[in-house]
Design a protein around this motif. Structure first.
Motif, PDB file in Angstrom:
ATOM      1  N   TYR A  63       0.827  -1.207   0.000  1.00 31.96           N
ATOM      2  CA  TYR A  63       0.000   0.000   0.000  1.00 31.96           C
ATOM      3  C   TYR A  63       0.868   1.268   0.000  1.00 31.96           C
ATOM      4  CZ  TYR A  63      -2.514   3.820   2.212  1.00 31.96           C
ATOM      5  OH  TYR A  63      -3.015   5.047   2.538  1.00 31.96           O
ATOM      6  N   LEU A  64       1.921   1.290   0.815  1.00 27.78           N
ATOM      7  CA  LEU A  64       2.800   2.467   0.879  1.00 27.78           C
ATOM      8  C   LEU A  64       3.503   2.729  -0.450  1.00 27.78           C
ATOM      9  CD1 LEU A  64       4.489   2.379   4.398  1.00 27.78           C
ATOM     10  CD2 LEU A  64       2.789   3.985   3.542  1.00 27.78           C
ATOM     11  N   VAL A  65       3.942   1.673  -1.123  1.00 29.12           N
ATOM     12  CA  VAL A  65       4.575   1.846  -2.436  1.00 29.12           C
ATOM     13  C   VAL A  65       3.584   2.486  -3.398  1.00 29.12           C
ATOM     14  CG1 VAL A  65       5.479   0.593  -4.451  1.00 29.12           C
ATOM     15  CG2 VAL A  65       6.274   0.017  -2.143  1.00 29.12           C
ATOM     16  N   PHE A  66       2.369   1.981  -3.427  1.00 27.98           N
ATOM     17  CA  PHE A  66       1.330   2.549  -4.283  1.00 27.98           C
ATOM     18  C   PHE A  66       1.088   4.017  -3.934  1.00 27.98           C
ATOM     19  CE2 PHE A  66      -3.221   3.399  -5.045  1.00 27.98           C
ATOM     20  CZ  PHE A  66      -3.240   3.241  -6.419  1.00 27.98           C
ATOM     21  N   LEU A  67       1.038   4.331  -2.645  1.00 29.44           N
ATOM     22  CA  LEU A  67       0.801   5.700  -2.192  1.00 29.44           C
ATOM     23  C   LEU A  67       1.920   6.644  -2.626  1.00 29.44           C
ATOM     24  CD1 LEU A  67      -1.171   7.368  -0.383  1.00 29.44           C
ATOM     25  CD2 LEU A  67       0.427   6.947   1.469  1.00 29.44           C
ATOM     26  N   VAL A  68       3.166   6.198  -2.493  1.00 30.87           N
ATOM     27  CA  VAL A  68       4.306   7.026  -2.899  1.00 30.87           C
ATOM     28  C   VAL A  68       4.254   7.314  -4.395  1.00 30.87           C
ATOM     29  CG1 VAL A  68       6.824   7.010  -3.169  1.00 30.87           C
ATOM     30  CG2 VAL A  68       5.802   6.375  -0.985  1.00 30.87           C
ATOM     31  N   VAL A  69       3.899   6.322  -5.186  1.00 29.85           N
ATOM     32  CA  VAL A  69       3.791   6.527  -6.640  1.00 29.85           C
ATOM     33  C   VAL A  69       2.723   7.565  -6.947  1.00 29.85           C
ATOM     34  CG1 VAL A  69       3.090   5.411  -8.807  1.00 29.85           C
ATOM     35  CG2 VAL A  69       4.693   4.267  -7.273  1.00 29.85           C
ATOM     36  N   ILE A  70       1.565   7.452  -6.324  1.00 31.02           N
ATOM     37  CA  ILE A  70       0.469   8.387  -6.574  1.00 31.02           C
ATOM     38  C   ILE A  70       0.861   9.804  -6.160  1.00 31.02           C
ATOM     39  CG2 ILE A  70      -1.886   9.025  -5.875  1.00 31.02           C
ATOM     40  CD1 ILE A  70      -1.727   6.679  -7.849  1.00 31.02           C
ATOM     41  N   PHE A  71       1.462   9.984  -4.999  1.00 34.05           N
ATOM     42  CA  PHE A  71       1.848  11.322  -4.551  1.00 34.05           C
ATOM     43  C   PHE A  71       2.956  11.910  -5.414  1.00 34.05           C
ATOM     44  CE2 PHE A  71      -0.642  10.790  -0.716  1.00 34.05           C
ATOM     45  CZ  PHE A  71      -1.118  12.074  -0.536  1.00 34.05           C
ATOM     46  N   ASN A  72       3.868  11.075  -5.890  1.00 37.35           N
ATOM     47  CA  ASN A  72       4.906  11.585  -6.784  1.00 37.35           C
ATOM     48  C   ASN A  72       4.315  12.059  -8.103  1.00 37.35           C
ATOM     49  OD1 ASN A  72       7.275  11.508  -5.283  1.00 37.35           O
ATOM     50  ND2 ASN A  72       7.520   9.326  -5.631  1.00 37.35           N
ATOM     51  N   LEU A  73       3.293  11.384  -8.590  1.00 37.28           N
ATOM     52  CA  LEU A  73       2.610  11.847  -9.792  1.00 37.28           C
ATOM     53  C   LEU A  73       1.964  13.205  -9.548  1.00 37.28           C
ATOM     54  CD1 LEU A  73       0.943   8.541 -11.040  1.00 37.28           C
ATOM     55  CD2 LEU A  73       2.882   9.742 -12.076  1.00 37.28           C
ATOM     56  N   GLY A  74       1.400  13.390  -8.360  1.00 38.89           N
ATOM     57  CA  GLY A  74       0.784  14.672  -8.017  1.00 38.89           C
ATOM     58  C   GLY A  74       1.797  15.793  -7.877  1.00 38.89           C
ATOM     59  N   LEU A  75       2.973  15.480  -7.347  1.00 36.69           N
ATOM     60  CA  LEU A  75       4.004  16.503  -7.191  1.00 36.69           C
ATOM     61  C   LEU A  75       4.592  16.924  -8.531  1.00 36.69           C
ATOM     62  CD1 LEU A  75       5.944  15.323  -4.029  1.00 36.69           C
ATOM     63  CD2 LEU A  75       4.522  17.355  -4.259  1.00 36.69           C
ATOM     64  N   GLY A  76       4.411  16.099  -9.553  1.00 37.63           N
ATOM     65  CA  GLY A  76       4.957  16.409 -10.870  1.00 37.63           C
ATOM     66  C   GLY A  76       4.113  17.388 -11.662  1.00 37.63           C
ATOM     67  N   THR A  77       3.017  17.868 -11.099  1.00 38.91           N
ATOM     68  CA  THR A  77       2.171  18.825 -11.811  1.00 38.91           C
ATOM     69  C   THR A  77       2.762  20.219 -11.694  1.00 38.91           C
ATOM     70  OG1 THR A  77       0.792  19.185  -9.877  1.00 38.91           O
ATOM     71  CG2 THR A  77       0.113  17.432 -11.397  1.00 38.91           C
ATOM     72  N   LYS A  78       2.094  21.187 -12.312  1.00 40.27           N
ATOM     73  CA  LYS A  78       2.579  22.565 -12.290  1.00 40.27           C
ATOM     74  C   LYS A  78       2.793  23.036 -10.854  1.00 40.27           C
ATOM     75  CE  LYS A  78       0.329  24.268 -16.450  1.00 40.27           C
ATOM     76  NZ  LYS A  78      -0.591  25.281 -16.961  1.00 40.27           N
ATOM     77  N   PRO A  79       3.864  23.758 -10.580  1.00 39.64           N
ATOM     78  CA  PRO A  79       4.089  24.256  -9.219  1.00 39.64           C
ATOM     79  C   PRO A  79       3.116  25.369  -8.869  1.00 39.64           C
ATOM     80  CG  PRO A  79       5.790  25.051 -10.696  1.00 39.64           C
ATOM     81  CD  PRO A  79       4.958  24.083 -11.486  1.00 39.64           C
ATOM     82  N   TYR A  80       3.009  25.648  -7.594  1.00 40.98           N
ATOM     83  CA  TYR A  80       2.115  26.693  -7.130  1.00 40.98           C
ATOM     84  C   TYR A  80       2.430  28.053  -7.742  1.00 40.98           C
ATOM     85  CZ  TYR A  80      -0.264  24.046  -3.496  1.00 40.98           C
ATOM     86  OH  TYR A  80      -1.038  23.154  -2.822  1.00 40.98           O
TER      87      TYR A  80
END
Length: 171
Positions: free
Chosen positions: A130-147
């Motif tokens: 579950y944690l591996v899956f979570l890290v992948v999902i959050f890394n995808l989110g961090l790759g979006t346009k910065p604030y």
């Protein structure tokens, strides 16, 4: 994708309403359950459950206070360097808050199932997946346009950004 200033202001107003109401519920819950916390947590010996509970309880209050201060322009003031750091903080804070609750639930399940070693191993393996899956999902989110690329961040004075996806809808 750009949105009109009127719609942007409406989104900010809705966001601030959600922030204010959620913080209100958090503090209401805190004062509502303080007597139980004193009885069942503070009056027990120190252990893993007590530490995880207290980190979750007071970490959430402090983290949400910081988010509220930023939301109402008391800290940060929409500076791109602050907003980038703030985005990382909110991501880590969210994961930590959620995972401390998950850890408490896993410890409870382990105790209910007799504190057996094989149960702990399986719970640990499943939690690791579950944690591996979570890290992948959050890394995808961090790759979006910065604030700093959020619409009207300098005007609004708060950290704004885009949600991931083809439409880059403002949030």
């Amino acid at each position: 994708m750009s949105i009109s200033p009127a719609l942007f202001a409406e989104y900010l107003w809705i966001r601030k309403c959600f922030v204010a109401s959620s913080r209100g519920f958090l503090f209401y819950d805190y004062f509502l359950t303080l007597d139980d916390e004193i009885q069942y947590i503070w009056n027990t010996s120190w252990g893993v459950v007590k530490i995880v509970f207290l980190l979750n309880r007071y970490g959430n209050i402090l983290g949400n206070a910081l988010i509220g201060l930023e939301e109402f322009k008391i800290v940060g003031h929409g500076l791109p360097t602050f907003c980038s750091s703030f985005r990382l903080f909110t991501t880590i804070f969210t994961v930590t808050a959620i995972e401390s609750i998950h850890i408490l639930v896993l410890m409870r399940a382990w105790a209910i199932w007799g504190c057996r070693r094989v149960v702990a191993i399986w719970l640990g393996i499943l939690y690791g997946i579950y944690l591996v899956f979570l890290v992948v999902i959050f890394n995808l989110g961090l790759g979006t346009k910065p604030y700093s690329q959020g619409q009207d961040a300098n005007v609004s004075g708060i950290c704004t950004g885009y949600s991931p996806g083809k439409t880059s809808q403002f949030w």
